[in-house]
Design an enzyme around this catalytic site. Sequence first.
Site, PDB file in Angstrom:
ATOM      1  N   SER A 274       0.841  -1.196   0.000  1.00 42.04           N
ATOM      2  CA  SER A 274       0.000   0.000   0.000  1.00 42.04           C
ATOM      3  C   SER A 274       0.877   1.246   0.000  1.00 42.04           C
ATOM      4  O   SER A 274       2.011   1.205   0.495  1.00 42.04           O
ATOM      5  CB  SER A 274      -0.881   0.002   1.256  1.00 42.04           C
ATOM      6  OG  SER A 274      -1.421   1.286   1.507  1.00 42.04           O
TER       7      SER A 274
ATOM      8  N   TYR B 213      -1.246  -0.898  10.246  1.00 44.51           N
ATOM      9  CA  TYR B 213      -1.364  -1.199   8.821  1.00 44.51           C
ATOM     10  C   TYR B 213      -0.133  -0.708   8.063  1.00 44.51           C
ATOM     11  O   TYR B 213       0.447  -1.429   7.244  1.00 44.51           O
ATOM     12  CB  TYR B 213      -2.628  -0.525   8.294  1.00 44.51           C
ATOM     13  CG  TYR B 213      -2.916  -0.712   6.826  1.00 44.51           C
ATOM     14  CD1 TYR B 213      -3.656  -1.808   6.382  1.00 44.51           C
ATOM     15  CD2 TYR B 213      -2.503   0.227   5.886  1.00 44.51           C
ATOM     16  CE1 TYR B 213      -3.961  -1.968   5.032  1.00 44.51           C
ATOM     17  CE2 TYR B 213      -2.802   0.085   4.544  1.00 44.51           C
ATOM     18  CZ  TYR B 213      -3.528  -1.016   4.123  1.00 44.51           C
ATOM     19  OH  TYR B 213      -3.825  -1.162   2.785  1.00 44.51           O
TER      20      TYR B 213
END
Length: 279
Positions: free
Chosen positions: A141, A154
């Site tokens: 990401s 995350y």
Amino acid sequence: MSDRRNGDVAVVTGAASGIGAATARLLADRGWRVVLADVQGEQVEELAWRIGPAARALRVDVAREEDVSAAVDLAVEAFGRLDLMFANAGVFGAYGPVHTADMAAVDTTWAINLRGVFLSMKHAARVMRPRGSGVIVATTSPAAVVGGVGNHAYSAAKAGILGLMRSVAGELRPHGIRVNAVMPGPTATPMNADLATGDATAIERTVELLKSRTDGKRPAFAEDIAEAVAFLASPAAEMITAHTLVVDGGFTAIPGDSRWTKGENAAGGAIFEAGRRAT
């Protein structure tokens, strides 16, 4: 060169929806046989039924080694081989200030988002090494490289995937196995719809919200990321390993349009020492 890969076999984790489901469908359309692995058992069974005989489904919690191992074993038992492991499963996970972090939630986030990728690589390598070929792709990401995009847990996991990918690529290159990552930007998926609107089914509304944040440019769709994964798994990418393929419409590298090319600066000019200007 044809993009059809009749006989090739993939395991896709996080295959019940979003990028995983789109990739499974695309691969199957192009002649691959696919094992769909997801903790959402009923959804992944339904998708496998829709794809047809080229698909198998298995309920898999990627944080559990026995589950990941079983998905790889199913690919070999059902289809005889494994050519692609797409380690895609992930969750947004624990959020909030670092000083009040719920460490149980943080550990669970890391177990799914990073341990799950490690296990996928481990068990893919287990069956790919004897054959001397294979491709592993992991989903990372922009949160891996840009602060403030994702929550702390995350972001750390997605950054960890990049280091893990390059390290494993170095080990497996002599064995004919390529290891890469794909980095989607803002993508209209059920997970992002839930984050943006509170409704995982509100894809169209999510598209409009994402467009409003990117000067009207459309966000990525799951199918865009699926195309990137299919490319990395193809012979056309034979010379690509230890690489992160960014599929974000410039989100990561171009945070905004250059003010030095428009408005009062459109006519051009130059700035030199102590602010001296020339036109």
